[in-house]
Design an enzyme around this catalytic site. Structure first.
Site, PDB file in Angstrom:
ATOM      1  N   ARG A   1       0.813  -1.222   0.000  1.00  0.00           N
ATOM      2  CA  ARG A   1       0.000   0.000   0.000  1.00  0.00           C
ATOM      3  C   ARG A   1       0.845   1.269   0.000  1.00  0.00           C
ATOM      4  NH1 ARG A   1      -2.278   1.680   5.720  1.00  0.00           N
ATOM      5  NH2 ARG A   1      -0.473   1.274   7.011  1.00  0.00           N
TER       6      ARG A   1
ATOM      7  N   HIS B   1      -9.030  -2.075   2.866  1.00  0.00           N
ATOM      8  CA  HIS B   1      -9.156  -1.211   4.056  1.00  0.00           C
ATOM      9  C   HIS B   1      -9.974   0.034   3.661  1.00  0.00           C
ATOM     10  CE1 HIS B   1      -8.191   1.165   7.526  1.00  0.00           C
ATOM     11  NE2 HIS B   1      -7.114   0.488   7.882  1.00  0.00           N
TER      12      HIS B   1
ATOM     13  N   ASP C   1     -12.347  -0.166  16.810  1.00  0.00           N
ATOM     14  CA  ASP C   1     -11.355  -0.929  16.057  1.00  0.00           C
ATOM     15  C   ASP C   1     -11.632  -2.401  16.344  1.00  0.00           C
ATOM     16  OD1 ASP C   1      -9.208  -1.937  14.704  1.00  0.00           O
ATOM     17  OD2 ASP C   1      -7.676  -0.868  15.849  1.00  0.00           O
TER      18      ASP C   1
ATOM     19  N   GLU D   1     -14.269  -2.975   6.408  1.00  0.00           N
ATOM     20  CA  GLU D   1     -13.235  -3.606   5.606  1.00  0.00           C
ATOM     21  C   GLU D   1     -13.547  -5.075   5.340  1.00  0.00           C
ATOM     22  OE1 GLU D   1      -9.433  -2.709   7.481  1.00  0.00           O
ATOM     23  OE2 GLU D   1     -10.393  -1.026   8.512  1.00  0.00           O
TER      24      GLU D   1
END
Length: 303
Positions: A101, A171, A216, A275
């Site tokens: 990424r 993501h 998260d 995600e």
């Protein structure tokens, strides 16, 4: 590296797809058809923007303070985490979420499909540099189809003589009108690993997912359809996946957003990551000569 002119000569599609010099001078693919507009960065092989025709807002969130340079990830759009999701699984100090990424990919192919969609294929193959980071032979391709929906397929091919295992993710940062009014549907009844604050406790989801603090979470044993109910923008975004048993929901909330140099302080109010992943215990083994395919499809749904 081909020039923008060479890229257009080889891959441009008249009146629908052109190559441009994007921010930081990075080559980008600009698509505009009767169905949608989109922007794809060849650096990181990453969709940055997708807006279906007739929609007032982008489906994806992209930070105004994102980095556009080699060695940096672009904050927003649909980054690819590969060949691991999260922290370095071997504790060797390698970058979180893998190494694809934050580096340049290659533009492999573009195609105007018979149904009016545009298909873009970007890719990355192993090099001595990647072998030093992750000692495996691979061919990684992402097929991006821009139409009434955004369809992403991440294809991992093991070109070596030994099996390897990966975790991975799209993501994806979705744009929402007001995070406190947004919900994620489809995860009720699932267990999840709560990573907020550096934890790892396993918990159980009761009802829809709402956001009122840092979130998260890695949800386990999920179904293949999730929906973001975005009340402030009066829309729902349907996320359909294939070959994924886990899903991550992330929002940094106020403190972490302020601490991130590539986010505006208030951006946490306008973004929600849902995600499509192979994460936690959802590890994929790829045999020598074999391949795996992770798929996510994004669609705006209205009543």
């Amino acid at each position: 590296m081909m020039t923008i002119e060479q890229l257009n000569a080889n891959f441009g599609i008249a009146d629908q797809l052109k190559l441009i010099a994007g921010k930081g001078g990075l080559p980008m693919i600009q698509i505009e058809t009767a169905k949608a507009k989109a922007l794809i960065s060849i650096h990181a092989g990453q969709v940055l923007s997708y807006q279906p025709a007739g929609e007032a807002e982008d489906v994806l969130f992209l930070s105004e303070k994102a980095y556009y340079q080699d060695g940096k990830a672009i904050k927003g759009g649909a980054p690819v985490c590969w060949p691991w999701f999260g922290a370095d699984p071997e504790g060797k100090g390698r970058p979180g979420h893998g190494f694809v990424r934050n580096r340049g990919w290659n533009l492999v192919a573009t195609e105007a499909l018979a149904n009016g969609d545009i298909k873009v294929t970007v890719g990355l193959d192993d090099t001595p540099e990647t072998q030093a980071i992750w000692p495996h032979a691979f061919s990684l391709r992402q097929e991006i189809v821009i139409g009434d929906t955004l369809n992403l397929s991440l294809i991992t091919r093991n070109t070596g003589k030994e099996k390897f295992t990966i975790t991975q993710a799209f993501h994806t940062y979705f744009k929402v009108g007001d995070i406190t009014r947004a919900k994620v549907l489809g995860l009720a009844g699932c267990d999840y690993l709560d990573k907020a604050g550096g934890g790892n406790a396993q918990k159980h989801q009761t009802g829809d997912v709402t956001i009122g603090a840092e979130v998260d979470r890695i949800y386990l044993n999920v179904g293949n359809t999730l929906t973001i109910d975005d009340a402030a923008l009066n829309r729902r975004i349907q996320i359909t996946s294939k070959n994924s048993k886990t899903a991550v929901v992330w929002n940094p909330w106020e403190k972490i957003a302020k601490d991130m140099a590539d986010l505006e302080d208030g951006d946490y109010k306008r973004l929600l990551c849902v995600e499509t992943t192979n994460a936690a215990n959802d590890v994929v083994e790829v045999a020598a000569g074999g391949e795996c395919r992770l798929v996510a499809n994004y669609r705006v749904v209205r009543d």
